[in-house]
Design a protein around this motif. Structure first.
Motif, PDB file in Angstrom:
ATOM      1  N   LYS A 124       0.791  -1.116  -0.076  1.00  0.00           N
ATOM      2  CA  LYS A 124       0.020  -0.071  -0.063  1.00  0.00           C
ATOM      3  C   LYS A 124       0.991   1.415  -0.054  1.00  0.00           C
ATOM      4  O   LYS A 124       0.568   2.236  -0.679  1.00  0.00           O
ATOM      5  CB  LYS A 124      -0.962  -0.109   1.090  1.00  0.00           C
ATOM      6  N   LEU A 125       1.889   1.250   0.843  1.00  0.00           N
ATOM      7  CA  LEU A 125       2.705   2.638   0.827  1.00  0.00           C
ATOM      8  C   LEU A 125       3.808   2.487  -0.159  1.00  0.00           C
ATOM      9  O   LEU A 125       4.486   3.663  -0.231  1.00  0.00           O
ATOM     10  CB  LEU A 125       3.559   2.366   2.261  1.00  0.00           C
ATOM     11  N   SER A 126       3.857   1.506  -1.226  1.00  0.00           N
ATOM     12  CA  SER A 126       4.779   1.542  -2.225  1.00  0.00           C
ATOM     13  C   SER A 126       4.432   2.727  -3.070  1.00  0.00           C
ATOM     14  O   SER A 126       3.290   2.904  -3.565  1.00  0.00           O
ATOM     15  CB  SER A 126       5.199   0.389  -2.828  1.00  0.00           C
ATOM     16  N   SER A 127       5.418   3.586  -4.023  1.00  0.00           N
ATOM     17  CA  SER A 127       4.693   4.428  -4.843  1.00  0.00           C
ATOM     18  C   SER A 127       4.183   3.645  -6.125  1.00  0.00           C
ATOM     19  O   SER A 127       4.489   2.791  -6.344  1.00  0.00           O
ATOM     20  CB  SER A 127       6.183   5.531  -4.992  1.00  0.00           C
ATOM     21  N   TYR A 128       3.253   4.456  -6.781  1.00  0.00           N
ATOM     22  CA  TYR A 128       2.637   4.137  -7.733  1.00  0.00           C
ATOM     23  C   TYR A 128       3.314   4.213  -8.979  1.00  0.00           C
ATOM     24  O   TYR A 128       3.729   5.165  -9.317  1.00  0.00           O
ATOM     25  CB  TYR A 128       1.279   5.259  -7.666  1.00  0.00           C
ATOM     26  N   GLU A 129       3.466   3.193  -9.810  1.00  0.00           N
ATOM     27  CA  GLU A 129       3.998   3.229 -11.133  1.00  0.00           C
ATOM     28  C   GLU A 129       3.101   2.348 -12.106  1.00  0.00           C
ATOM     29  O   GLU A 129       3.594   1.235 -12.431  1.00  0.00           O
ATOM     30  CB  GLU A 129       5.521   2.536 -11.237  1.00  0.00           C
ATOM     31  N   SER A 130       1.938   2.723 -12.109  1.00  0.00           N
ATOM     32  CA  SER A 130       0.895   1.958 -13.138  1.00  0.00           C
ATOM     33  C   SER A 130       0.837   0.574 -12.826  1.00  0.00           C
ATOM     34  O   SER A 130       0.483  -0.411 -13.780  1.00  0.00           O
ATOM     35  CB  SER A 130       1.301   2.160 -14.491  1.00  0.00           C
ATOM     36  N   PRO A 166       7.751  -0.549  -8.429  1.00  0.00           N
ATOM     37  CA  PRO A 166       8.390   0.619  -8.666  1.00  0.00           C
ATOM     38  C   PRO A 166       9.838  -0.066  -9.081  1.00  0.00           C
ATOM     39  O   PRO A 166      10.563  -0.565  -8.311  1.00  0.00           O
ATOM     40  CB  PRO A 166       8.353   1.704  -7.593  1.00  0.00           C
ATOM     41  N   MET A 167      10.475   0.619 -10.043  1.00  0.00           N
ATOM     42  CA  MET A 167      11.757   0.358 -10.405  1.00  0.00           C
ATOM     43  C   MET A 167      12.842   1.645 -10.245  1.00  0.00           C
ATOM     44  O   MET A 167      12.479   2.565 -10.863  1.00  0.00           O
ATOM     45  CB  MET A 167      11.827  -0.060 -12.097  1.00  0.00           C
ATOM     46  N   GLY A 168      13.617   1.588  -9.306  1.00  0.00           N
ATOM     47  CA  GLY A 168      14.682   2.332  -8.878  1.00  0.00           C
ATOM     48  C   GLY A 168      14.082   3.650  -8.148  1.00  0.00           C
ATOM     49  O   GLY A 168      12.708   3.739  -7.941  1.00  0.00           O
ATOM     50  N   ASP A 169      14.872   4.545  -7.956  1.00  0.00           N
ATOM     51  CA  ASP A 169      14.557   5.973  -7.462  1.00  0.00           C
ATOM     52  C   ASP A 169      13.874   7.080  -8.383  1.00  0.00           C
ATOM     53  O   ASP A 169      14.167   6.885  -9.429  1.00  0.00           O
ATOM     54  CB  ASP A 169      15.591   6.420  -6.691  1.00  0.00           C
ATOM     55  N   ALA A 170      13.211   7.785  -7.884  1.00  0.00           N
ATOM     56  CA  ALA A 170      12.626   8.903  -8.659  1.00  0.00           C
ATOM     57  C   ALA A 170      13.636  10.097  -8.592  1.00  0.00           C
ATOM     58  O   ALA A 170      13.613  11.037  -9.225  1.00  0.00           O
ATOM     59  CB  ALA A 170      11.162   9.396  -8.308  1.00  0.00           C
ATOM     60  N   TRP A 171      14.590  10.063  -7.532  1.00  0.00           N
ATOM     61  CA  TRP A 171      15.590  11.023  -7.468  1.00  0.00           C
ATOM     62  C   TRP A 171      16.622  11.117  -8.243  1.00  0.00           C
ATOM     63  O   TRP A 171      17.745  10.569  -7.903  1.00  0.00           O
ATOM     64  CB  TRP A 171      15.825  11.525  -5.864  1.00  0.00           C
ATOM     65  N   LEU A 172      16.582  11.513  -9.587  1.00  0.00           N
ATOM     66  CA  LEU A 172      17.526  11.147 -10.307  1.00  0.00           C
ATOM     67  C   LEU A 172      17.777  12.161 -11.296  1.00  0.00           C
ATOM     68  O   LEU A 172      17.348  13.475 -10.955  1.00  0.00           O
ATOM     69  CB  LEU A 172      17.370   9.890 -11.169  1.00  0.00           C
ATOM     70  N   PHE A 202      17.390  14.822 -14.351  1.00  0.00           N
ATOM     71  CA  PHE A 202      16.552  15.073 -15.303  1.00  0.00           C
ATOM     72  C   PHE A 202      16.993  16.133 -16.218  1.00  0.00           C
ATOM     73  O   PHE A 202      18.104  16.761 -16.122  1.00  0.00           O
ATOM     74  CB  PHE A 202      15.096  15.491 -14.473  1.00  0.00           C
ATOM     75  N   SER A 225       6.388   5.161   1.334  1.00  0.00           N
ATOM     76  CA  SER A 225       7.156   4.764   2.468  1.00  0.00           C
ATOM     77  C   SER A 225       8.608   5.147   2.102  1.00  0.00           C
ATOM     78  O   SER A 225       9.505   5.288   2.753  1.00  0.00           O
ATOM     79  CB  SER A 225       7.282   3.240   2.373  1.00  0.00           C
ATOM     80  N   ARG A 226       8.985   5.274   0.683  1.00  0.00           N
ATOM     81  CA  ARG A 226      10.214   5.897   0.128  1.00  0.00           C
ATOM     82  C   ARG A 226      10.240   7.557   0.099  1.00  0.00           C
ATOM     83  O   ARG A 226      11.296   8.108  -0.251  1.00  0.00           O
ATOM     84  CB  ARG A 226      10.596   5.175  -1.122  1.00  0.00           C
ATOM     85  N   ASN A 262       8.650  11.072  -4.201  1.00  0.00           N
ATOM     86  CA  ASN A 262       9.573   9.702  -4.680  1.00  0.00           C
ATOM     87  C   ASN A 262       8.780   8.973  -5.871  1.00  0.00           C
ATOM     88  O   ASN A 262       8.992   7.746  -5.520  1.00  0.00           O
ATOM     89  CB  ASN A 262      10.198   9.229  -3.433  1.00  0.00           C
ATOM     90  N   ASN A 263       8.319   9.603  -6.461  1.00  0.00           N
ATOM     91  CA  ASN A 263       7.398   8.737  -7.550  1.00  0.00           C
ATOM     92  C   ASN A 263       7.732   9.534  -9.008  1.00  0.00           C
ATOM     93  O   ASN A 263       7.982  10.775  -8.904  1.00  0.00           O
ATOM     94  CB  ASN A 263       5.777   9.160  -7.330  1.00  0.00           C
ATOM     95  N   LYS A 264       7.742   8.861 -10.013  1.00  0.00           N
ATOM     96  CA  LYS A 264       8.370   9.299 -11.106  1.00  0.00           C
ATOM     97  C   LYS A 264       7.259  10.161 -11.994  1.00  0.00           C
ATOM     98  O   LYS A 264       7.291  11.349 -12.469  1.00  0.00           O
ATOM     99  CB  LYS A 264       8.552   8.523 -12.202  1.00  0.00           C
ATOM    100  N   TYR A 265       5.897   9.869 -11.683  1.00  0.00           N
ATOM    101  CA  TYR A 265       4.943  10.765 -12.349  1.00  0.00           C
ATOM    102  C   TYR A 265       4.947  12.042 -11.521  1.00  0.00           C
ATOM    103  O   TYR A 265       4.601  13.443 -12.043  1.00  0.00           O
ATOM    104  CB  TYR A 265       3.585   9.936 -12.100  1.00  0.00           C
ATOM    105  N   GLU A 299       0.792  10.656  -5.595  1.00  0.00           N
ATOM    106  CA  GLU A 299       0.622   9.849  -4.289  1.00  0.00           C
ATOM    107  C   GLU A 299      -0.303  10.428  -3.122  1.00  0.00           C
ATOM    108  O   GLU A 299      -0.345   9.877  -2.021  1.00  0.00           O
ATOM    109  CB  GLU A 299       2.219   9.830  -3.675  1.00  0.00           C
TER     110      GLU A 299
END
Lengths: 120, 363
Positions: free
Chosen positions: A40-46, A50-56, A58, B91-92, B153-156, B247
């Motif tokens: 439930k608490l993992s980030s949404y990726e369709s 989730p693969m990898g971090d979003a803090w990358l 850009f 969580s992240r 911390n979500n790509k979207y 989120e």
């Protein structure tokens, strides 16, 4: 000393409007249910994991737009005092402001030609 | 020590009235603020209801009808429901940025209501810098959006937050230049002076007729600042799920929802103040009988009429953004930025120079 009494009510309004989110968070913290779960608490990726971090890294395009924005925002801040006392200053200061704006238009044309305003 | 205590008690016994006056003063400053906040909340509820009803009308649906008469209480019911919903925190993600983001968005938009005149000199704080405060504060809201996009911390969310920031800062410059032309016409950035400068010739004294180009640029830019169609790229469903609010759930999502409608209301109020003559009745004085002459009527009556006129203009204007939402298709990101930087910015600069030239001729 230069005291800004007319801003008193503004600060009070700032204080009260900052209380609004705090109050809503508090009320919802009391009322809302809590049930945690790893999925439930993992980030949404369709729907996939989730693969990898979003803090990358850009695109640098966003920085280019931010830079051009700073130039023009400072320009408008400089133009405001002139516009406020326009009727007193008259023609000579108008010519000076015109030169100032023209320099910035040249800057815009330069940024345009260099491709800073292109997205793709 | 004892002497000090005696001194303080002496002071207290000497001026009990001044303390009372201080308390009254504080209370007296709180009354208009709470009145304004209450008015804003009711105004937002009315906008949400209006939007749903007009959308339903355009799409030949019925719209909200069960909660209260004509579904008026639907927005309130939605808000209460959001209060009872669970607050998910990814969580992240970064918990602090995740909560501060929507708060900053709401606070910064709420603050700009303090300089809107609702009636004749009925304004929370008549600052000398006036509309400049709005320009300054509206630059803070994108920081909140960027924070929430980054903190999720979500790509979207991240892409949505970046897009929202890029869009707001791009359209802020044409907006600022339009406001600059307006305040140049009235030689003051104070909103009250701007409204009074438009009051001379009734309907034809509106800044709309003196600044037609500026009005169109202001309309486009304020639509983009509110992130409404055709400029709602940060929330483009097909590409980014829900943008920076992907989120969010519960009341934090509710805060974003409120912030978007607060922004719509405040930009519509600013259109009324800057271009549509504010609280003035705007009918040439030859036509109205003496009975309806606001200046000669009682003060309370005149104030109420002023508020009603401001709100009527504001809500009538709101039909344009709401109808636009269901009429125009969404722009692409590159089209959006080209429109902002390559079309609206040069035209608004030209508009400013044109305005100054005309003002120079009339000096």
């Amino acid at each position: 000393m230069f005291l800004l009494y007319e801003y008193d009510i503004f600060w009070v309004f700032l204080l009260i409007s900052s209380l609004i989110p705090i109050l809503t968070f508090f009320i919802s913290g009391v009322l809302a249910p809590i049930s945690k779960g790893p999925e439930k608490l993992s980030s949404y990726e369709s729907g996939i994991e989730p693969m990898g971090d979003a803090w990358l890294q850009f695109r640098i395009r966003y920085y280019m737009f931010a830079l051009v924005f700073v130039v023009f925002d400072v320009e408008t801040v400089f133009l405001y005092p002139w516009a406020m006392s326009f009727d007193i200053l008259g023609v000579s200061v108008f010519v000076e402001a015109l030169i100032f704006v023209l320099i910035l238009i040249i800057g815009l044309v330069f940024a345009w030609r260099k491709g800073a305003l292109e997205w793709s | 020590m004892i002497k000090m205590i005696m001194d303080t008690t002496e002071i207290q016994t000497i001026n009990p009235f001044s303390r009372l006056e201080v308390v009254y003063g504080i209370l007296w400053t709180l009354v208009p603020i709470f009145g304004l906040v209450l008015g804003i909340i009711i105004g937002v509820l009315v906008i949400v209801w209006l939007e749903r009803e007009i959308s339903a009308g355009i799409q030949q649906r019925i719209g909200p009808e069960y909660a209260g008469p004509l579904g008026i209480l639907q927005a309130l019911a939605d808000g209460v429901k959001l209060l009872f919903k669970e607050n998910l925190l990814p969580s992240r993600g970064d918990a602090r940025l995740f909560s501060i983001g929507p708060s900053i968005a709401v606070i910064s938009i709420l603050l700009s209501y303090s300089i809107i005149p609702f009636g004749d000199h009925l304004i929370l704080s008549d600052l000398t810098i006036g509309v400049f405060l709005w320009i300054a504060i509206s630059s803070v809201a994108p920081i909140g959006l960027l924070m929430s996009g980054y903190g999720s911390n979500n790509k979207y969310s991240f892409l949505g937050g970046l897009r929202a920031t890029a869009q707001s800062i791009s359209y802020e410059i044409p907006l600022t230049l339009c406001v600059l032309s307006i305040s140049l016409l009235s030689n003051s950035p104070s909103t009250i002076d701007i409204v009074e400068a438009q009051s001379k010739y009734g309907f034809w004294g509106w800044n709309l007729w003196r600044q037609p180009i500026g009005f169109i640029i202001f309309l486009c830019s304020s639509l983009a600042e509110c992130e409404r169609l055709p400029f709602d790229l940060p929330e483009a469903e097909e590409e980014l799920v829900a943008g920076y609010q992907t989120e969010y759930s519960g009341i934090k999502f509710g805060l974003f929802y409120i912030a978007s409608y607060l922004n719509l209301l405040v930009s519509s109020l600013f259109v009324t103040v800057l271009y549509l003559g504010g609280w003035n009745l705007s009918i040439a004085y030859g036509f109205i009988p003496k009975l309806f002459d606001i200046n000669k009527a009682g003060k309370v009556f005149g104030t109420i009429i002023g508020i009603l006129i401001t709100l009527a203009k504001t809500y009538l204007f709101l039909f344009i953004p709401i109808a636009t939402r269901w009429t125009l298709p969404r722009l692409r990101m590159d089209q959006l930025l080209s429109l902002g930087w390559k079309f609206l910015l040069p035209i608004s600069l030209g508009n400013l120079l044109l305005t100054t030239s005309f003002q120079l001729l009339s000096l």
